[in-house]
Design an enzyme around this catalytic site. Structure first.
Site, mmCIF file in Angstrom:
data_model
loop_
_atom_site.group_PDB
_atom_site.id
_atom_site.type_symbol
_atom_site.label_atom_id
_atom_site.label_comp_id
_atom_site.label_asym_id
_atom_site.label_seq_id
_atom_site.Cartn_x
_atom_site.Cartn_y
_atom_site.Cartn_z
ATOM 1 N N LYS A 17 37.912 -2.923 -19.297
ATOM 2 C CA LYS A 17 39.189 -3.530 -19.710
ATOM 3 C C LYS A 17 39.572 -4.658 -18.762
ATOM 4 O O LYS A 17 39.131 -4.714 -17.604
ATOM 5 C CB LYS A 17 40.314 -2.493 -19.775
ATOM 6 C CG LYS A 17 40.684 -1.818 -18.439
ATOM 7 C CD LYS A 17 41.664 -2.611 -17.590
ATOM 8 C CE LYS A 17 41.878 -1.986 -16.220
ATOM 9 N NZ LYS A 17 42.435 -2.906 -15.229
ATOM 10 N N VAL A 103 31.545 -2.480 -10.712
ATOM 11 C CA VAL A 103 32.152 -1.419 -9.907
ATOM 12 C C VAL A 103 33.149 -2.059 -8.935
ATOM 13 O O VAL A 103 32.855 -3.109 -8.345
ATOM 14 C CB VAL A 103 31.058 -0.653 -9.136
ATOM 15 C CG1 VAL A 103 31.669 0.383 -8.206
ATOM 16 C CG2 VAL A 103 30.104 0.013 -10.114
ATOM 17 N N GLY A 105 35.657 -3.722 -9.597
ATOM 18 C CA GLY A 105 35.852 -5.091 -10.078
ATOM 19 C C GLY A 105 37.170 -5.301 -10.786
ATOM 20 O O GLY A 105 37.460 -6.398 -11.261
ATOM 21 N N GLY A 106 37.981 -4.245 -10.928
ATOM 22 C CA GLY A 106 39.264 -4.381 -11.619
ATOM 23 C C GLY A 106 39.165 -4.126 -13.112
ATOM 24 O O GLY A 106 40.136 -4.289 -13.842
ATOM 25 N N MET A 107 37.965 -3.704 -13.583
ATOM 26 C CA MET A 107 37.778 -3.482 -15.022
ATOM 27 C C MET A 107 37.759 -2.000 -15.390
ATOM 28 O O MET A 107 37.380 -1.630 -16.497
ATOM 29 C CB MET A 107 36.495 -4.168 -15.491
ATOM 30 C CG MET A 107 36.604 -5.683 -15.430
ATOM 31 S SD MET A 107 35.113 -6.497 -16.029
ATOM 32 C CE MET A 107 35.146 -6.028 -17.779
ATOM 33 N N GLY A 109 35.902 0.547 -14.440
ATOM 34 C CA GLY A 109 34.589 1.110 -14.762
ATOM 35 C C GLY A 109 34.513 2.608 -14.518
ATOM 36 O O GLY A 109 33.944 3.342 -15.338
ATOM 37 N N GLY A 110 35.069 3.091 -13.434
ATOM 38 C CA GLY A 110 35.043 4.535 -13.153
ATOM 39 C C GLY A 110 35.863 5.292 -14.185
ATOM 40 O O GLY A 110 35.438 6.336 -14.696
ATOM 41 N N SER A 111 37.029 4.754 -14.529
ATOM 42 C CA SER A 111 37.881 5.388 -15.544
ATOM 43 C C SER A 111 37.181 5.381 -16.898
ATOM 44 O O SER A 111 37.294 6.337 -17.675
ATOM 45 C CB SER A 111 39.203 4.626 -15.674
ATOM 46 O OG SER A 111 39.881 4.621 -14.442
ATOM 47 N N ALA A 112 36.446 4.298 -17.189
ATOM 48 C CA ALA A 112 35.717 4.205 -18.456
ATOM 49 C C ALA A 112 34.695 5.335 -18.546
ATOM 50 O O ALA A 112 34.574 6.001 -19.588
ATOM 51 C CB ALA A 112 35.019 2.847 -18.552
ATOM 52 N N ASP A 144 44.150 4.639 -15.967
ATOM 53 C CA ASP A 144 43.533 3.794 -16.998
ATOM 54 C C ASP A 144 42.706 4.596 -18.004
ATOM 55 O O ASP A 144 42.250 4.039 -19.003
ATOM 56 C CB ASP A 144 42.584 2.765 -16.346
ATOM 57 C CG ASP A 144 43.322 1.773 -15.465
ATOM 58 O OD1 ASP A 144 44.521 1.540 -15.696
ATOM 59 O OD2 ASP A 144 42.678 1.219 -14.548
HETATM 60 O O1 C5P Z 1 45.358 6.252 -11.315
HETATM 61 P P1 C5P Z 1 44.229 5.756 -10.480
HETATM 62 O O2 C5P Z 1 43.521 6.869 -9.755
HETATM 63 O O3 C5P Z 1 43.291 4.865 -11.210
HETATM 64 O O4 C5P Z 1 44.907 4.847 -9.358
HETATM 65 C C1 C5P Z 1 44.194 4.427 -8.221
HETATM 66 C C2 C5P Z 1 45.175 3.942 -7.173
HETATM 67 O O5 C5P Z 1 45.788 2.718 -7.602
HETATM 68 C C3 C5P Z 1 46.321 4.875 -6.894
HETATM 69 O O6 C5P Z 1 45.973 5.820 -5.923
HETATM 70 C C4 C5P Z 1 47.396 3.920 -6.398
HETATM 71 O O7 C5P Z 1 47.161 3.571 -5.037
HETATM 72 C C5 C5P Z 1 47.136 2.664 -7.208
HETATM 73 N N1 C5P Z 1 47.994 2.590 -8.411
HETATM 74 C C6 C5P Z 1 49.342 2.323 -8.258
HETATM 75 N N2 C5P Z 1 50.138 2.253 -9.362
HETATM 76 C C7 C5P Z 1 49.626 2.411 -10.597
HETATM 77 C C8 C5P Z 1 48.245 2.680 -10.776
HETATM 78 C C9 C5P Z 1 47.453 2.763 -9.654
HETATM 79 O O8 C5P Z 1 49.846 2.147 -7.133
HETATM 80 N N3 C5P Z 1 50.433 2.321 -11.656
#
Ligand code: C5P
Length: 318
Positions: A17, A103, A105-107, A109-112, A144
């Site tokens: 994404k 990886v 990269g802001g896309m 990938g791990g969540s995908a 994500d």
């Molecule tokens: O939810 P996820 O594990 O992908 O988030 C990774 C990290 O990104 C969180 O631990 C947090 O530091 C940051 N984050 C945030 N606010 C969000 C989503 C992610 O601060 N809405």
């Protein structure tokens, strides 16, 4: 990796994404930030295959494989184990990931891969869970993950896990610049965003009406002008070389550009496939060096693409 499935294997395909808009609100007491975002799934796909096994494991192939953890912290493995727990099953799987999404990269990938593991295991274990039930589990695994189950273009609120539909017709053409060797950690980029904001009061985030209106017609120039990412300044602060990438795109006449999520991938919007080819050639010639990928969005979320049953031959479902 071949898509041929092993005995009783299920393979799911999942996109990466970008965020067409990422408005970052105040930091909450749980450490997350309140968001108003417009997620957009693009056609760069990972494949995750789940096969019954004596023990839980994960292996990764593909250009970005070296940067993916293959221990118990792997998000796809965590997703499969969480689904087994929720279903009251004790049936370990061996996961294989064909990793094409960058990886760190802001896309997402791990969540995908977590989203793909959920749909693959749901099919493998014949759980038949409704998407809404998977979405609830997905939200526990990461902000994500629910969007990667759904795909398309959608508004995300809360920490990104609460989704609402966006009326968007047609297709957008993207050229992605992906760093060869540098990734950014999402928590560090959010922390840098907080640091840059200092003590200034941060308003509650709202999606901008302008982008939502532009998406109704998919007018590329208007969409391009409305792209916004509040994490972009923080990503640039941590990786100043990204400015050269964005400037290169501007010089080559893109309709818009935005850092993907927490970066450092940069997404350039252009009006046609031909313009995307021209831009990729121009970016490759001009540098900075990176992987350049042409793609389109929106695309569908995680879905099973092949499955084999214990009693019959493999069947392709998509
Ligand atoms: O939810 P996820 O594990 O992908 O988030 C990774 C990290 O990104 C969180 O631990 C947090 O530091 C940051 N984050 C945030 N606010 C969000 C989503 C992610 O601060 N809405």
């Amino acid at each position: 990796m071949s898509l041929a499935v092993e005995s009783r294997g299920v393979t799911a395909r999942v996109p990466g994404k970008i965020n067409l808009e990422l408005v970052v609100g105040p930091r909450r007491s749980d450490g997350y930030h309140e968001l108003a975002t417009i997620f957009h799934a693009v056609g760069v796909h990972d494949h995750v295959t789940a096969v019954p096994s004596d023990e839980w494991s994960v292996q990764v192939a593909g250009p970005y494989a070296a940067r993916v953890p293959v221990d118990a912290t792997n998000l796809a493995l965590l997703a499969a184990r969480r689904l087994a727990e929720a279903a009251g099953l004790s049936e370990p799987v061996a996961l294989s990931i064909d990793k094409q999404i960058p990886v760190a990269g802001g896309m997402a990938g791990g969540s995908a891969d977590a989203a793909a593991a959920l749909v693959a295991c749901d099919t493998l274990w014949e759980l038949g869970l409704a998407r809404e039930e998977l979405v609830d589990l997905a939200g526990e695994l990461g902000s994500d993950v629910p969007f990667l189950l759904r795909g398309g273009t959608a508004i995300g609120s809360g920490r990104g896990e609460r989704l609402a539909p966006v009326l968007a017709r047609g297709e957008l053409h993207w050229v992605l610049w992906v760093s060869h060797d540098v990734g950014l950690s999402t928590p560090e980029v959010y922390a840098e965003c907080d640091r840059l904001r200092g003590k200034a009061a941060v308003p509650d985030p709202e999606p901008s009406g302008g982008l939502l209106a532009a998406l109704r017609t998919m007018d590329t120039v208007t969409v391009g002008g409305a792209l916004r990412n509040d994490l972009q300044e923080a990503a640039l602060s941590l990786l100043p070389e990204l400015r050269e990438v964005i400037d290169a795109g501007a010089d080559l006449g893109v309709d818009g550009s935005v850092v993907a999520g927490s970066g450092p991938t940069v997404a350039f919007l252009v009006g046609s496939q031909a313009a995307a080819i021209d831009l990729s050639v121009g970016l490759a010639a001009r540098g900075p060096q990176g992987d350049i990928k042409r793609t389109v969005g929106p695309v569908a979320g995680a879905q099973v693409v092949s499955a084999s049953s214990p009693s019959g031959p493999p069947t392709r479902t998509g």
